[in-house]
Design a protein around this motif. Structure first.
Motif, PDB file in Angstrom:
ATOM      1  N   GLU A   2       2.425   6.284 -11.163  1.00 15.57           N
ATOM      2  CA  GLU A   2       2.710   7.514 -11.916  1.00 15.57           C
ATOM      3  C   GLU A   2       4.223   7.700 -11.985  1.00 15.57           C
ATOM      4  O   GLU A   2       4.708   8.820 -12.094  1.00 15.57           O
ATOM      5  CB  GLU A   2       1.989   8.733 -11.301  1.00 15.57           C
ATOM      6  N   ASN A   9       5.594   4.032  -7.892  1.00 14.37           N
ATOM      7  CA  ASN A   9       4.153   3.845  -8.033  1.00 14.37           C
ATOM      8  C   ASN A   9       3.712   3.962  -9.482  1.00 14.37           C
ATOM      9  O   ASN A   9       4.533   4.066 -10.401  1.00 14.37           O
ATOM     10  CB  ASN A   9       3.397   4.800  -7.096  1.00 14.37           C
ATOM     11  N   GLY A  66       8.858  14.462  -1.476  1.00 14.99           N
ATOM     12  CA  GLY A  66       7.774  13.476  -1.442  1.00 14.99           C
ATOM     13  C   GLY A  66       7.832  12.566  -2.646  1.00 14.99           C
ATOM     14  O   GLY A  66       6.798  12.185  -3.202  1.00 14.99           O
ATOM     15  N   GLY A  67       9.040  12.232  -3.075  1.00 13.04           N
ATOM     16  CA  GLY A  67       9.205  11.355  -4.227  1.00 13.04           C
ATOM     17  C   GLY A  67       9.430  12.142  -5.510  1.00 13.04           C
ATOM     18  O   GLY A  67       9.185  13.353  -5.565  1.00 13.04           O
ATOM     19  N   CYS A 104      -1.268  -1.695  -2.919  1.00 13.86           N
ATOM     20  CA  CYS A 104      -1.539  -1.647  -4.357  1.00 13.86           C
ATOM     21  C   CYS A 104      -0.494  -0.754  -4.986  1.00 13.86           C
ATOM     22  O   CYS A 104       0.458  -0.359  -4.320  1.00 13.86           O
ATOM     23  CB  CYS A 104      -2.963  -1.174  -4.687  1.00 13.86           C
ATOM     24  N   GLY A 105      -0.662  -0.426  -6.233  1.00 15.38           N
ATOM     25  CA  GLY A 105       0.383   0.306  -6.928  1.00 15.38           C
ATOM     26  C   GLY A 105       0.200   1.807  -6.953  1.00 15.38           C
ATOM     27  O   GLY A 105       0.879   2.508  -7.701  1.00 15.38           O
ATOM     28  N   GLN A 132       9.427   6.576  -4.337  1.00 14.89           N
ATOM     29  CA  GLN A 132       9.213   7.087  -2.983  1.00 14.89           C
ATOM     30  C   GLN A 132       9.963   6.224  -1.969  1.00 14.89           C
ATOM     31  O   GLN A 132      10.194   5.030  -2.203  1.00 14.89           O
ATOM     32  CB  GLN A 132       7.725   7.067  -2.643  1.00 14.89           C
ATOM     33  N   LEU A 133      10.296   6.823  -0.865  1.00  9.64           N
ATOM     34  CA  LEU A 133      11.048   6.127   0.176  1.00  9.64           C
ATOM     35  C   LEU A 133      10.119   5.330   1.087  1.00  9.64           C
ATOM     36  O   LEU A 133       9.075   5.816   1.508  1.00  9.64           O
ATOM     37  CB  LEU A 133      11.812   7.143   1.036  1.00  9.64           C
ATOM     38  N   MET A 134      10.579   4.103   1.387  1.00 12.61           N
ATOM     39  CA  MET A 134       9.947   3.326   2.461  1.00 12.61           C
ATOM     40  C   MET A 134      10.926   3.319   3.622  1.00 12.61           C
ATOM     41  O   MET A 134      12.132   3.263   3.426  1.00 12.61           O
ATOM     42  CB  MET A 134       9.715   1.886   2.026  1.00 12.61           C
ATOM     43  N   ARG A 135      10.376   3.360   4.810  1.00 13.99           N
ATOM     44  CA  ARG A 135      11.273   3.435   5.967  1.00 13.99           C
ATOM     45  C   ARG A 135      10.865   2.435   7.036  1.00 13.99           C
ATOM     46  O   ARG A 135       9.686   2.128   7.193  1.00 13.99           O
ATOM     47  CB  ARG A 135      11.256   4.840   6.560  1.00 13.99           C
ATOM     48  N   HIS A 149       0.654  15.708   0.643  1.00 12.70           N
ATOM     49  CA  HIS A 149       1.272  14.854  -0.378  1.00 12.70           C
ATOM     50  C   HIS A 149       0.312  14.668  -1.543  1.00 12.70           C
ATOM     51  O   HIS A 149      -0.875  14.413  -1.354  1.00 12.70           O
ATOM     52  CB  HIS A 149       1.651  13.500   0.216  1.00 12.70           C
ATOM     53  N   ASN A 208       2.631  -2.499  -4.739  1.00 14.33           N
ATOM     54  CA  ASN A 208       3.243  -1.196  -4.522  1.00 14.33           C
ATOM     55  C   ASN A 208       4.562  -1.039  -5.261  1.00 14.33           C
ATOM     56  O   ASN A 208       5.090   0.048  -5.365  1.00 14.33           O
ATOM     57  CB  ASN A 208       3.399  -0.892  -3.023  1.00 14.33           C
ATOM     58  N   VAL A 252      10.206   2.399  -3.521  1.00 13.32           N
ATOM     59  CA  VAL A 252       9.243   1.759  -4.423  1.00 13.32           C
ATOM     60  C   VAL A 252       8.821   2.798  -5.456  1.00 13.32           C
ATOM     61  O   VAL A 252       8.976   4.004  -5.240  1.00 13.32           O
ATOM     62  CB  VAL A 252       7.987   1.252  -3.672  1.00 13.32           C
ATOM     63  N   THR A 297       6.246   6.022   5.385  1.00 17.90           N
ATOM     64  CA  THR A 297       6.611   4.960   4.448  1.00 17.90           C
ATOM     65  C   THR A 297       5.533   4.885   3.373  1.00 17.90           C
ATOM     66  O   THR A 297       4.718   5.806   3.252  1.00 17.90           O
ATOM     67  CB  THR A 297       6.806   3.626   5.207  1.00 17.90           C
ATOM     68  N   ARG A 340       6.409   7.517  -9.726  1.00 19.98           N
ATOM     69  CA  ARG A 340       6.978   8.279  -8.628  1.00 19.98           C
ATOM     70  C   ARG A 340       7.762   7.323  -7.721  1.00 19.98           C
ATOM     71  O   ARG A 340       7.196   6.380  -7.165  1.00 19.98           O
ATOM     72  CB  ARG A 340       5.877   8.967  -7.828  1.00 19.98           C
TER      73      ARG A 340
END
Lengths: 540, 581, 322
Positions: free
Chosen positions: A309, A307, A374-375, C260-261, A313-316, C284, A186, A305, C255, A311
């Motif tokens: 593409e 991704n 959303g990122g 995977c990526g 994005q937030l992890m919480r 999303h 990820n 993190v 989150t 992007r």
């Protein structure tokens, strides 16, 4: 690749593309949600070619599956390139305006006639021709790949060969066309973004550039080492030479994940000092002198993190980490404090804001915007910037202001581990839908799909061995031998065997794999091992 | 299976392994989409051969066609005549619907009670010669028994031979007949005889005129659809002919399943070439390259005669790359239904051809815009199409001179029940209901009219007060009735209307596809309510109206819209109240 | 989309008030733009409308029957009524029909509110018939004829054939959403389809084989679209059985999946510091609400804590794991 390392497209673009080359990727199982986007593309009329030695669950959806020999990707790419040029289907205008080195490329691929390509790859010439023509003639086309391209000794050349095809046809830098590597973890992309590469600082800034170092030094208040670091394969070699005697391992399990695992375990055990920071007591952690129990990043701590593409994005944090385990950031801050650096204990957002100050491609990505939108996809240079859906639009700009993109011809070099009378079977590795890498996380849930650790071979090979499904066999490579159950699978042809990587405790495939690695990326050749298979009874 | 699909091309489609299978495979998603249309024929092939759809057979079909097994199972189980359980090689489906039940259908069922190879069936379209039985025979062609008995059915189930019943119409030989002129008079198997009796002249004329002129004549004829909706055919055709989208399709709806209806069967059995000729004229006029003729499985004789006629017409160059010398491509494929009334609904029929469950689609879009395979499609029923021949031959204006201003031409009616000479009658629009019954020899039984079920289960009961009603679309509408599919099922005044109403409620519950809530649950609640009433409880009329209204207002298709009309009319006529019922 | 200007607008009226929406919008879009939300059951933003439930029907001037707002495209000048007598009647009846034949006890709050707004009285069809176990064997075109004194239902036993999720078809209202999510609209696995016909139509694998013998890949996308709780995480099912499912005490934290990526967003539903359910936001762009088996169910490793986990909820969750 072409500048910063990242996929050029957004996922949504594959939904409206015309031709998809899915090359060395079993996305249906390894990247299922990307495959949802791909399926929308098929429903909207895209034609798909799947290049894979196995007829995977992804290849089943393709208009044509090309079952190439393991490690013959460059041969196939060069044949496609030559056929496109020979048929006059290359994008002359784009090549002229946005690239250089075409002549050298054309010369390099000239020997790769359809006949030669068919001979080396094993795929009928007519199918290669069809793929070349469809790809070149499409208005929009994408090449998508994963580890089938990059887990080879010549991984970087494999990728280059695909990039050359995109340059040849102009299938990059426009909506719907591009080069799409789908990442395995990820934050592989985010690790790169953050400078977790031997020669880069955050934002893909080169550590050897004085101006770059000066910028970081002014914020960090210390000096940034000038020299390039080592990637993991070089580190292992340095351990062999006793140049590296101490190791700090964060969230990796090299004792099981690296090729030629037995050898690596010996090196790790022989280190003077090893610290391991992990959420599990992994095989690597068991070898460590000190273990820092860590929180699970995605559910027990905050951060970002990136991704495939691009992007961010937030992890919480959703649950409190168990026992004495701590967030990685807290562990590192505590360590820094004990080492005499007064970092204090910054929050994840504060660290991120520092990244934004130093990396222009991330500058516009405040936590607030990441949350609301959303990122955001980099580059995103300021807070009014919407993020970048696809890269390299500049190659189509009028007038051209950027540096043209280079063709880089590649030579086909067969896998390092050759087939022979003693090792007649080509073993390749891969992933299954319900499992992940060495399985430490994914074995925690009761998947009804979970397959037994085993080697899979073509039914004909199984019959020739005189074994039945489920029988134990010995699999021997030039590096080691393991006993595993055998199963037969129609997706394999005679001479080709497959093992998943998810259960090293039961079937340690990396005892067999080759640690010959790509000098540019440092990735080992997990995908091409020469083995022989014998009934286990014959050995005992 | 392989006879239908050809031998499998690779190991991936269920064939033997070939060396190339290790290196390439083709098709994938696209193949799966393209093959889906073959699902119902493949299921039929298995049913015909072994008498049921075994798990192994379904698996093989799925591999051959790349259709997911759950989907194939869902499609197979949608059809009453595809059996998902192993059973005896012969099965009898005994009609106990409105016309046959009191003509001996119930007696047969009672006589054969307990046999696992005997099942009750909705209307089989043999109402003028009931009781009728449809026979499925593994390894042999399906067959039909008419005017039969329990003993005869048992004999056939136990291996006895069957011969096809002949077709005749009461008015045979009457020179005023148009649609029925050849039925029972000209050999339905002979193209030469068909030609000798004027056949194929309209097609030749149509090719000479060209599509635009044919279209103009059809519009001038003011022909309205005979399938129940009475939509002007010319408007439909023009919509498709003028569409820029290709390919376009023509469908002949021969899924005649409205209880009490058998006119299309009589046309198909008695004059199959006329239908094929009409379809070719239609296909060429609207620029369709392919036509489908979707016929209910319960009409094996019709299907056989049409297949035969199709083959003869193809040999004669009337179909194919250059159909009838028109320079246009047109060919026809015959598709069999699987035992589902709902597939007579035009969009359900299209889904059925496409290999999906026969569930109706929401409209709009209409078939002329997005029909079969999402392409512009003309769909007409058999009787409607056959009118084209006269329109082309005599011109639209001349055609429009028959009948009334808004109901042009002649109309076929299915007379059955308590009449002296049941059968299909052709009359000019404007004949009265009473006149028509008179033509069939009047009411039998007590000799006194009880009621007429007009238009079938989806129609309504009407009483004596309707006998003077001219049979036209406009008169029917003005008197809140509908001609529907031309059913005139006559009951004398001693008939058990409570039983008939209950059978109709049962019919709609059985035949609801189950897709939309109003119809899926409404038909059940309606049947339950009626059962309570017939069991002695007070009629819950408000609740009945509530159920009827939501089915009428909110169902997706006509099945739900009309599921209460016949019962409502029976209530209004007081037919359910009779103690002596 | 990268290119293309906004399509031209269409103006219509909703309950007399003019509203302008882009061409190609549905009546439901227009109602929402006009601030009039409509009840829906089989509709979801990330699925193709099947317009099967008919609870969103509206009255369109000039149309003989009511139109499903979820899928009927708007037309210039259309006059739409969302609260006419006919509309209210049909909606009430649809809810009543469903509630009289299936267990609607776990529908969302909006549905409960709509049902009360329309004055539903499912009891007026009589007492509900009890559970039966032959629904999977029924054949099209035949049914047992009863005396009408009990309202037929879909009540039957819960299907529990794996450790990840359960199927309680007593709650199934046949909205087709699970079939769409399993099939064309997301997962393309086609493990389930509608089988049978009429009131006996049901969601089924081929020949009703258990999920583990079917094509199911346990992505759980069917669970996430189910409006009635017929499809449910095993964890939720067991917690409910133990009377320990407490939604108002749960937190939902967004989150990113670690497996995977691709970067799928996860909404972790947490009760007592334990993940009890995982969903994904349907708005999303990465997932459109859909996940794979790892993202949906692969969280256990953060809470398989051996001796550390001794709370009551852990005991139930362990039972759920089989």
């Amino acid at each position: 690749m072409l500048g910063a390392g990242g996929g050029t497209c957004s996922y949504e673009e594959i939904e409206t593309t015309d031709v998809i080359l899915l090359w060395g990727s079993n996305a249906r199982e390894a990247h299922p949600i990307f495959f949802h986007h791909l399926m929308k593309g098929l429903r909207n009329g895209a034609v798909m070619y799947a290049v894979d030695p196995r007829r995977t669950t992804s290849a089943m959806w393709a208009d044509a599956w090309l079952g190439i020999d393991v490690g013959s990707d460059i041969a196939l790419a060069n044949t496609v390139g030559r056929e496109i040029i020979a048929a006059g289907l290359h994008h002359r205008e784009f090549i002229e305006r946005a690239t250089f080195g075409f002549e050298i490329y054309a010369e390099a691929v000239e020997p790769w006639t359809l006949e030669r390509g068919a001979e080396v790859t094993g795929v009928p010439a007519e199918v290669i021709r069809r793929m070349a023509h469809d790809y070149a003639s499409a208005e929009r086309a994408q090449i998508c790949w994963t580890l089938g391209i990059t887990e080879h000794h010549n991984a970087t050349d494999n990728v280059r060969a695909l990039i050359d095809l995109a340059l040849l046809t102009g299938h990059v830098g426009r909506y719907g066309s591009g080069l799409v590597p789908i990442r395995g973890q990820n934050n592989v992309q985010g690790g790169g973004d953050m400078g977790a590469l031997p020669d880069k600082l955050p934002g893909f800034q080169d550590v050897t550039e004085p101006a770059v170092r000066a910028k970081f030094e002014s914020v960090w208040g210390g000096s940034v080492p000038v020299h390039r670091g080592k990637h993991i394969s070089l580190m292992i070699e340095a351990m062999e030479r006793k140049e590296i005697t101490g190791l700090y391992v964060i969230g990796e399990n090299p004792a099981q994940s690296e090729a030629r695992a037995e050898h690596v375990r010996g090196l790790l055990a022989g280190l003077d000092f090893m610290v391991c920071q992990d959420i599990f007591m992994t095989k690597t952690a068991q070898l460590a002198d000190v273990v820092f129990p860590a929180a699970a990043g995605w559910a027990e701590s905050d951060g970002t993190v990136t991704n495939s593409e691009r992007r961010v994005q937030l992890m919480r944090r959703a649950v409190e980490p168990p026992g004495e385990s701590k967030d990685d950031l807290e562990i590192i801050s505590l360590l820094a404090e004990r080492m005499g650096c007064g970092w204090g204990f910054p929050s994840a957002e504060e660290v991120w804001d520092e990244v934004r100050r130093l990396s222009s491609i991330h500058a516009g990505m405040s936590y607030r915007r990441l949350e609301e939108l959303g990122g955001l996809q980099w580059p995103c240079p300021d807070e009014d910037h919407p993020g970048t859906r696809f890269l390299h639009a500049r190659l189509w700009e009028e007038p051209m202001t950027c540096t043209p993109a280079p063709f880089v011809p590649t030579d086909w070099v067969p896998p390092i581990d050759p087939l022979s009378g003693d090792y007649p079977i080509r073993l390749t590795t891969g992933r299954r839908l319900d499992s992940y890498n060495t399985g430490v996380q994914s074995r925690g849930y009761r998947s009804p799909l979970r397959a037994k650790a085993a080697i899979e071979v073509a039914p004909q090979d199984g019959a020739a061995l005189g074994v039945s499904e489920g029988d134990l066999v010995s699999v021997t490579s030039r590096r080691g031998s393991i006993d595993v159950p055998i199963f037969f699978h129609r997706s394999l042809r005679p001479g080709l065997a497959f093992m998943a990587v998810h259960a090293p405790d039961e079937a340690d495939v990396n005892l067999l794999t080759n640690d010959a690695w790509d000098p540019k990326s440092g990735t080992a050749e997990f995908k091409a091992t020469a083995v022989r298979i014998e009934p286990a009874a014959a050995m005992s | 299976m392989d006879a239908l699909l050809g031998p499998p091309k690779s190991v991936w489609e269920g064939g033997p392994l070939q060396a190339s299978d290790h290196r390439v495979s083709f098709g994938g998603y696209r193949r799966s989409v393209e093959n889906r249309r073959l699902l119902l024929p493949a299921l039929h092939a298995v049913q015909d051969r072994i008498g049921w759809i075994s798990q192994g057979a379904l698996g093989y079909i799925c591999r051959r066609l790349t259709v997911p097994p759950a989907e194939a199972y869902g499609v197979a189980g949608f059809y009453a005549l595809l059996s998902m359980e192993e059973g005896p090689p012969r099965r009898a489906h005994v009609c106990d619907d409105v016309a046959c039940r009191n003509a001996g259908g119930l007696d047969i069922l009672a006589g054969l009670d307990g046999r696992p190879d005997v099942h009750p069936s909705p209307c089989l379209g043999q109402c003028d010669r009931g009781p009728a039985v449809f026979l499925q025979r593994a390894g042999e062609e399906d067959a039909v028994l008419v005017s039969t008995t329990a003993r005869r059915v048992a004999e056939v189930l136990d291996g006895g031979a069957v011969s096809a019943p002949s077709v005749a119409v009461p008015q045979a030989g009457d020179p005023s007949l148009r649609l029925l002129r050849r039925v029972g008079v000209v050999d339905p198997a002979s193209l030469d005889d068909y030609r000798a009796s004027g056949g194929c002249a309209a097609l030749a004329r149509a090719v000479e005129m060209g599509p635009d002129a044919v279209l103009a004549e059809v519009k001038a004829s003011n022909l309205r659809g005979r399938g129940g909706a009475a939509f002007p055919m010319g408007v439909k055709w023009e919509g498709v002919a003028r569409s820029p989208v290709k390919p376009r399709y023509l469908i002949c709806n021969a899924d005649e399943s409205e209880p009490g209806t058998f006119k299309d069967r009589v046309l198909m059995e008695g004059d199959p070439f006329a239908l094929i000729e009409s379809m070719i004229i239609a296909g060429l006029a609207v620029g369709a390259e392919r036509g489908y003729l979707y016929i209910r499985a319960e009409y094996p004789l019709s299907a056989a005669r049409l297949e035969e006629a199709l083959a003869r017409m193809r040999e004669a160059g009337m179909l194919g790359e250059d159909a009838a010398g028109s320079g246009q491509m047109f060919d026809i494929e015959i598709r069999r239904g699987g035992g589902a009334y709902i597939c007579g609904e035009e969009t359900a029929l299209m889904n059925s051809i496409e290999g999906k469950r026969g569930e109706p689609r929401n409209k709009p879009p209409f078939p002329t815009q997005a029909g079969l395979f999402g392409m512009p499609t003309v769909i007409n029923n058999v009787e409607t199409l056959v009118n084209v021949i006269d329109i082309v031959l005599e011109g639209g204006a001349a055609y429009a001179a028959t009948g009334t201003e808004h109901s042009t031409g002649t109309k076929l009616f299915c007379l059955a029940g308590a009449v002296a000479r049941p059968g299909v009658y052709e009359v000019e629009f404007g004949e009265t209901l009473g006149g028509l019954i008179g033509l069939a020899g009047g009411v039998t039984g007590t000799g006194r009219l009880g009621a007429v079920l007009l238009g079938g289960a989806a129609g309504m009961f009407v009483g004596e007060e309707h006998l003077d009603m001219p049979l036209t679309f406009e008169d029917a509408r003005d008197r809140s009735a509908a001609l529907g599919s031309g059913v005139v099922l006559v009951y004398d005044d001693d008939a058990d209307f409570r039983d008939a109403a209950r059978r109709i409620a049962q019919f709609f519950r059985d035949e609801s596809c189950g897709q939309c809530v109003p119809c899926r649950v409404g038909t059940v609640r309606q049947e339950e309510l009626l059962a309570r009433h017939l069991g002695g409880a007070r009629l819950e009329e408000d609740l009945f109206d509530d159920i009827a209204k939501v089915m009428m207002d909110a169902s997706i298709c006509g099945l739900g819209h009309t599921a209460s009309t016949a019962i409502r009319s029976a209530i209004d006529l007081g037919l359910l109240e009779r103690e002596d019922g | 989309m990268a290119d293309g200007a906004d399509p031209p607008g269409v103006t219509l009226t909703v309950d007399g008030a003019a509203v302008a929406v882009p061409a190609g919008s549905t009546i439901l879009d227009a109602c929402r733009a006009a601030g009039k939300d409509q009840p829906t059951l089989c509709y979801l933003d990330n699925l193709t409308p099947v317009n099967a439930c008919r609870v969103c029907v509206v009255e369109v001037d000039g149309n003989r029957t009511l139109a499903p707002s979820c899928s009927r495209p708007v037309e210039e000048g259309m006059a739409v009524g969302t609260d006419t007598d006919r509309v209210r009647h049909s909606r009430k009846m649809v809810y009543e029909f469903l509630a009289s034949s299936a267990d609607m006890g776990l529908v969302d709050e909006q549905t409960v509110r709509w049902m009360s707004y329309y004055g539903c009285d499912p009891a007026r069809y009589g007492p509900q018939a009890g559970p039966v176990e032959d629904r999977d064997e029924r054949t099209a075109g035949h049914h047992r004829i009863g005396d009408g004194h009990a309202a037929e239902t879909v009540h039957q036993s819960v299907k529990v054939d794996n450790e990840l999720y359960v199927r309680d078809y007593s709650r199934c209202i046949l909205c087709y959403k699970c079939v769409e999510a399993c099939g064309e609209d997301a997962q393309n696995t086609f493990a389930i389809a509608v089988a049978g016909r009429g009131f006996d139509a049901r969601i089924s694998t081929e020949f009703d084989v258990g999920l583990t013998d079917s094509a199911c890949v346990f992505c759980g996308n069917c669970i996430s679209v189910c409006p009635t709780g017929a499809l449910m995480f095993r964890s939720e099912h067991e917690l409910r059985a133990a009377d320990m499912w407490e939604e108002d005490r749960q937190t939902v934290t967004r989150t990113v999946c670690s497996y995977c990526g691709v970067g799928c967003n996860l909404d972790l539903h947490v009760q007592d510091n334990r993940i009890v359910k995982v969903t994904s936001p349907i708005d999303h762009s990465v997932t459109s609400g859909h996940l794979c088996i790892k993202g949906r169910f692969g969280y256990e490793y953060v809470q398989e804590l051996g001796d550390l986990a001794v709370t009551p909820i852990d005991e139930v969750l362990r039972r759920a794991r089989g």
